[in-house]
Scaffold this motif. Structure first.
Motif, mmCIF file in Angstrom:
data_model
loop_
_atom_site.group_PDB
_atom_site.id
_atom_site.type_symbol
_atom_site.label_atom_id
_atom_site.label_comp_id
_atom_site.label_asym_id
_atom_site.label_seq_id
_atom_site.Cartn_x
_atom_site.Cartn_y
_atom_site.Cartn_z
ATOM 1 N N PRO A 266 0.831 -1.213 0.000
ATOM 2 C CA PRO A 266 0.000 0.000 0.000
ATOM 3 C C PRO A 266 0.861 1.256 0.000
ATOM 4 C CG PRO A 266 0.057 -0.956 2.195
ATOM 5 C CD PRO A 266 0.789 -1.911 1.307
ATOM 6 N N ASP A 267 0.242 2.395 -0.226
ATOM 7 C CA ASP A 267 0.937 3.679 -0.249
ATOM 8 C C ASP A 267 1.278 4.109 1.178
ATOM 9 O OD1 ASP A 267 1.880 6.220 -0.607
ATOM 10 O OD2 ASP A 267 0.088 7.011 -1.599
ATOM 11 N N GLU A 269 2.159 6.903 2.349
ATOM 12 C CA GLU A 269 1.643 8.233 2.681
ATOM 13 C C GLU A 269 0.232 8.161 3.249
ATOM 14 O OE1 GLU A 269 3.016 11.063 2.902
ATOM 15 O OE2 GLU A 269 4.943 10.737 1.922
ATOM 16 N N GLU A 270 -0.542 7.161 2.851
ATOM 17 C CA GLU A 270 -1.898 7.002 3.399
ATOM 18 C C GLU A 270 -1.832 6.673 4.893
ATOM 19 O OE1 GLU A 270 -4.771 7.610 1.859
ATOM 20 O OE2 GLU A 270 -3.557 8.292 0.157
ATOM 21 N N PHE A 271 -0.844 5.910 5.290
ATOM 22 C CA PHE A 271 -0.687 5.555 6.698
ATOM 23 C C PHE A 271 -0.156 6.746 7.503
ATOM 24 C CE2 PHE A 271 -0.926 1.613 4.511
ATOM 25 C CZ PHE A 271 -1.482 0.699 5.387
ATOM 26 N N LYS A 273 -0.875 9.818 6.873
ATOM 27 C CA LYS A 273 -2.035 10.701 7.049
ATOM 28 C C LYS A 273 -2.981 10.158 8.118
ATOM 29 C CE LYS A 273 -2.019 12.291 2.240
ATOM 30 N NZ LYS A 273 -2.747 12.210 0.933
ATOM 31 N N LYS A 274 -3.166 8.831 8.145
ATOM 32 C CA LYS A 274 -4.077 8.200 9.091
ATOM 33 C C LYS A 274 -3.392 6.983 9.717
ATOM 34 C CE LYS A 274 -8.372 9.580 6.767
ATOM 35 N NZ LYS A 274 -9.647 9.082 6.177
ATOM 36 N N LEU A 277 -4.871 3.400 10.260
ATOM 37 C CA LEU A 277 -5.064 2.440 9.171
ATOM 38 C C LEU A 277 -4.106 1.259 9.297
ATOM 39 C CD1 LEU A 277 -5.493 4.751 6.039
ATOM 40 C CD2 LEU A 277 -7.272 3.513 7.280
ATOM 41 N N TRP A 281 -4.873 -2.708 8.537
ATOM 42 C CA TRP A 281 -4.098 -3.414 7.512
ATOM 43 C C TRP A 281 -3.401 -4.626 8.115
ATOM 44 C CZ3 TRP A 281 1.406 -3.726 7.164
ATOM 45 C CH2 TRP A 281 1.882 -4.263 5.968
ATOM 46 N N CYS A 301 9.840 8.097 3.952
ATOM 47 C CA CYS A 301 9.020 9.215 3.478
ATOM 48 C C CYS A 301 9.007 10.361 4.491
ATOM 49 C CB CYS A 301 7.595 8.740 3.202
ATOM 50 S SG CYS A 301 7.436 7.674 1.746
ATOM 51 N N ARG A 310 4.099 14.825 10.846
ATOM 52 C CA ARG A 310 4.483 13.577 10.184
ATOM 53 C C ARG A 310 5.392 12.745 11.097
ATOM 54 N NH1 ARG A 310 3.996 13.206 4.626
ATOM 55 N NH2 ARG A 310 6.078 12.289 4.343
#
Length: 366
Positions: A266-267, A269-271, A273-274, A277, A281, A301, A310
């Motif tokens: 998965p990306d 950056e999505e994790f 941000k949230k 998640l 996952w 990242c 971040r």
């Protein structure tokens, strides 16, 4: 044509590339065409007819009275342009002294006392040793700094070009943000080597193979560069395979690309941000190497683009990993976050699972 697209990605990502093909198959013409498409200044040097003095010669500085190395016009033009392409043609027929100079230029951009800008791209071309007049295999140190692309020209492409007066080739131009994909690509390469450590360095014993692509820490680092470039374009499996194989060889390239495809990562950056998640996952029971790659990607990242928010999200994800039973897998990512000066030390409850690990690494006092 995938070879043309791969060559354009290598040039645009400033990855040193070597084109290998028989005489008369339009290697030089293709480099010139790509330079025109990218609107970049091109300097071509046929190394078979060059001498060491063509790369700098001693003169007396009238101001100091000391000797200094003066350079030729092609160097001055590149310094003025700043974003050019150096094309070393006939690489395998260069005299040993000239090939040694080319190695220094390819390695650090130094020509005499001048340093070419980091925005300059380097392309070399050669005929296969058996087809080059006076040619021989490349020395291993030089070969290992290049992405080797075997060149061929299909009859259909040539006849179409003859009819249409050889229009400009279809090339890739990287987006300005392509380097933002580098942290995740590096994490993927690092994760693969963690699984297959024997592939980190495999120096061929045969001279013929040492003059081509083979795995080393340097070429795996370059793999992450071309992978990031291809990802930024939306992905192109054929072009990616050409570039990765050109750096580490077909066998290691196929193994890496197959492993990466099967991860379905998965990306990160999505994790970031949230962070919550990650737990959802993790409930899908991903493999250990997939967890390691995701956590390494998250850390990379955040280090690439650090903010207080971040950094806090990264520590929250590592804390979740520890609570869910992946503390040891998260070790590498934790060390990377802890050593980055721009990321604040997390609260005690988040740091607690990793306290012994960080003491052992010398990050915290004993």
């Amino acid at each position: 044509m995938n070879l043309v697209k791969a060559l354009s990605v290598a040039i645009d990502s400033r990855t040193n590339v070597n084109i290998i093909g028989p005489p008369g198959c339009a290697k030089t013409a293709m480099v010139e065409a790509i330079a025109r498409c990218h609107k970049r200044h091109l300097e071509t040097l046929a190394l078979s007819s060059r001498e060491p003095s063509d790369f700098g010669y001693p003169v007396v500085d009238p101001k100091t009275g000391y000797l200094r190395i003066a350079t030729h016009g092609w160097v001055r033009r590149l310094l003025d342009v700043g974003d050019g392409i150096v094309f070393f043609d006939e690489l395998s027929t260069a005299a040993p002294a000239v090939q040694a100079i080319a190695l220094r230029i390819l390695f650090g951009g130094y020509v005499g006392e001048d340093k070419l800008p980091g925005s300059v791209s380097y392309v070399t071309a050669m005929n296969p040793p058996g087809q080059a007049a006076g040619g021989y295999e490349l020395a291993a140190p030089l070969a290992n700094r290049l992405c080797h692309i075997p060149w061929s020209l299909k009859a259909q492409d040539w006849t179409d070009g003859m009819i249409a007066d050889f229009p400009g080739p279809s090339v890739y131009t990287l987006p300005a943000v392509w380097k933002e994909f580098t942290p995740a690509a590096r994490a993927q390469v690092a994760s693969f080597i963690r699984v297959r450590p024997a592939l980190l360095l495999v120096v061929p014993e045969e001279e013929s193979k040492a003059g081509g692509p083979w795995p080393s820490p340097r070429t795996w680092h370059l793999v992450s560069r071309v992978v990031a470039a291809v990802i930024s374009l939306g992905g192109d499996a054929d072009v990616e395979a050409i570039l990765v194989a050109g750096l580490v060889g077909e066998g290691p390239a196929m193994e890496f690309l197959t492993w990466r495809k099967n991860m379905d990562l998965p990306d990160p950056e999505e994790f970031i941000k949230k962070p919550e998640l990650f737990e959802k996952w993790y409930e899908k029971k991903p493999r250990g190497d997939v967890i390691f790659t995701l956590l390494a990607s998250v850390a990379a990242c955040i280090i690439q683009n650090t903010t207080a928010q971040r950094g806090a999200a990264g520590w929250q994800i590592m804390s979740l990993a520890a609570r869910l039973g992946a503390k040891d897998i998260a070790a590498g990512a934790v060390r990377a976050l802890a050593r980055h000066k721009g990321i604040a030390t997390p609260p005690r409850e988040i740091l607690e699972p990793f306290k012994e690990l960080m003491k052992a690494a010398g990050i915290l006092p004993q």
